[in-house]
Structures are given as C-alpha cells and as structure tokens.
Design an enzyme around this catalytic site. Structure first.
Site, PDB file in Angstrom:
ATOM      1  N   LYS A 165       0.838  -1.193   0.000  1.00  0.00           N
ATOM      2  CA  LYS A 165       0.000   0.000   0.000  1.00  0.00           C
ATOM      3  C   LYS A 165       0.879   1.251   0.000  1.00  0.00           C
ATOM      4  O   LYS A 165       1.555   1.566   0.978  1.00  0.00           O
ATOM      5  CB  LYS A 165      -0.941  -0.007   1.205  1.00  0.00           C
ATOM      6  N   LYS A 265     -13.020  -7.355  -8.533  1.00  0.00           N
ATOM      7  CA  LYS A 265     -13.669  -7.398  -7.220  1.00  0.00           C
ATOM      8  C   LYS A 265     -15.149  -7.767  -7.421  1.00  0.00           C
ATOM      9  O   LYS A 265     -15.904  -7.034  -8.056  1.00  0.00           O
ATOM     10  CB  LYS A 265     -13.534  -6.056  -6.513  1.00  0.00           C
TER      11      LYS A 265
END
Length: 367
Positions: A165, A265
C-alpha cells in the site's frame, strides 16, 4: 422455485493487525459486513456476504448495502433464484447503479443453484481449472522498514505475492518499494498499489525512480485518463482496479490497452454473474486477474475461491483470503490458507454454513 424471504445480518470484523492503512490517510480497524440469506419455497437457502472497504474507497458503504437491500428486496420476492439472468436484469431495472447492493443477492442465488444441482459453485462457473489458488498478502501503509519486516514474516508463512500500500508521499513510497523489493527473492511478486493516491506528477516520479525494479504499478491516480497517461510513461507492468467496475469499463480498457492485469472485485461489479462475464472476457483477451473483493470474512473468501478455482491458472494472477485478516469467523466450511494457497469447497453451493451464534438476529427481514 421462488424466493420467499430475504434476511439481512450485520457483523463486525476486527482486523488481526489492529489497523489497515492505505492512501489519503484512510484506515480501517473494524469492518462492517453484511450477510444475506435468500430463502425459497423449497426449503433451500443461499448465503452471501458484502463488505465495503469503508466509505472512502469506492462509491459504496456498509450501511448502503442494507439500505439498498431494503429498497430492492420486496421487488425480488416471488422470483426464481435459479434464473440468474432474468433476476440480474430485474435488479438492474428496479435500482439503477449500486452494483454492490445487488451482489449478495446474486451470490446467494448461485449458492442456491449449486445446492439444487448438487454441485459446488466452481463447477457451475466453468469447472476446476486449478486445485489450489496462490494468494497475495496486502501490506498496510507504514514506514518502509515496518512494511519490509511484515513481508518477511508473511513470506515465511508461504506467501510469494505481495500488494504494497503506497499512494502517499512520493519519496516515502519510493523508499517503501525499494526496501520491500530488496528482501524478496527473484520470482516473488510485488505490486505497488497507490489506490488512486498519487497526482500525475508524483506517479511519474515514482515510476521513473523504480524503473529498474521488478514491481507492478497499480491504480496510480484517481481517474482512468490520468492512470493510463502514467501507463504510457512506464515499461513496468500495469494494474487497474478502482477504474474497472463494469463490463463497459473492461471493454474500454481492453480497447485502449490500458492495463496488463486487472483486479476483479466481485461485489464491486455486482456479483458472480457479472464477474464471470468479465473473467471470461479477460481470459479471451489474455489478461490475468487478481480475483478478490473489497473486503469481508469467511463467505466472501469462499466466493472468491470458487471464481478463482474456475479460472485458468495462467490468468489467475492471484487471489485473496480475507478471512485470515480478521478475528471473527462467521461461517464453517470456509477456505483455509495453507502455505500461501487456498481452494474452494467441493460441497454443493459455496460449501459454507453460517455461524448464527456469531451473526445474531437479522437486522432486516423481507418477505
């Protein structure tokens, strides 16, 4: 067969690491997840779960799942849950947009279809292409040394794929990428995921600074146009996520040569029916995918496993075992990670049984 009732449960899923940080100073400590039970007149019930990543990641939020189900649920009573095409078209007709609201209904109906057929969902999605699925580990945004230490720890558990991240200060992100790549072995996968957090100027700086490293660049900027501008400036493999939310987005991106990999997703695109269509388009065009969701627990993880297991290995870049990130188990029979891999159950449907003692009483009943 007819839908007779939809029951909605709310459950909190605390993180094992305590906190998950990503771009823009966003973080989560406890995820608010919604579990849906779709009941039928033949005594077969299907289950699903939807868990947005807070309210600052995508145009979705936890309370919105339940508000949307209250809106569309009464319009679904009496429909055949095994007619997945008509059911999805009906949901799109009675509620414009909000695919994440419709996703758990669609997934629960796939669970019903599997139970009716006596087959696991992965069989209905095309059949077993893999016996087990390689997983990635998301590494929360922190100091570069802390992130590198976490990667070392997870690598010892069997992971070889890591999503870092980034999307913060460009100098800090360059240090994060360099430190984490340095401790990995050749062949290990490192993805630098900015989660839309960089300006074009910062993204250009970062991709130039790490140009000689073995790293994937994921979703550098907020808009599709900004992100593909950065793609044109780098030879590093490129991933899009937030900008790929529909079949139309995918078709556009294929035409524009906008990515090498996408993140698919399931709840973001509206459930398994639409995810399967996008998966099959990617396979037809030679595009690998990360098969995942926004977040979740055991039922989300089972859903991911079924779609991933029915995806050819060369096009299944990786997948996610979200249930290993949280401290609460909400269903028996869910996939369990073994040496950085998982598989889908061979039991009918999704192969899970909700733990109603954990879920408690439904917060919404539609009949």
């Amino acid at each position: 067969m007819k839908i007779t009732a939809i029951k909605v449960f709310q459950v909190d899923l605390p993180l094992r690491e305590g906190r998950y940080n990503w771009s823009g100073g966003n973080f989560m400590e406890v995820f608010d997840s919604t579990v849906v039970a779709v009941e039928t007149d033949e005594g077969i019930t299907g289950y699903a779960e939807c868990c947005p990543l807070g309210s600052a990641y995508l145009p979705s939020y936890a309370k919105g799942v339940r508000a949307g189900l209250a809106e569309i649920g009464p319009r679904l009573i009496g429909h055949d849950p095994t007619d997945l095409g008509p059911l999805n078209r009906h949901m799109d007709a009675v509620l414009r947009g909000h695919p994440y609201v419709k996703a758990p209904v669609d997934i629960a109906c796939w669970d019903i279809l599997g139970k009716v057929a006596g087959l696991p969902v992965y069989k209905l999605l095309g059949g077993a292409e893999q016996e087990s699925i390689a997983l990635y580990r998301a590494i929360s945004q922190e100091d570069s040394a802390v992130m590198a230490d976490k990667i070392a720890g997870y690598r010892a558990e069997g992971y070889t794929k890591f999503q870092l991240k980034v999307g913060g200060d460009a100098n800090d992100d360059i240090a994060r990428i360099e430190a984490c790549r340095a401790i990995l072995k050749p062949g290990d996968i490192l993805v630098a995921d900015a989660n839309t957090g960089w300006t074009m100027a910062d993204a250009a700086r970062v991709v130039n600074a790490v140009a000689d490293l073995d790293v994937y660049i994921e979703q550098p900027c907020m808009s599709y146009e900004e992100s593909i501008s950065i793609r044109r400036r780098t030879t590093l493999p490129f991933v899009l996520d937030e900008n790929i939310g529909s079949v139309g987005d995918l078709v556009r991106g294929i035409g524009d040569d906008a990515f090498d990999v996408i993140n698919l997703k399931i709840s973001k695109v509206g459930g398994l029916t639409k995810a399967k269509l996008m998966r099959d388009l990617c396979v037809a065009h030679g595009i690998p995918m990360t098969i995942e969701d926004t977040w979740g627990g055991d039922i989300v993880t089972a859903t991911i496993a079924h779609l991933a297991r029915s995806t050819p290995e060369r096009f299944c870049f990786t997948a996610t075992d979200f249930n290993s990130y949280v401290t609460v188990s909400i269903a028996a029979g869910a996939p369990e990670r073994v040496a950085g891999r998982m598989t889908a159950s061979d039991a009918p449907g999704l192969g899970i049984t909700p733990r109603f003692g954990v879920l408690g009483e439904p917060v919404l009943v539609i009949n």
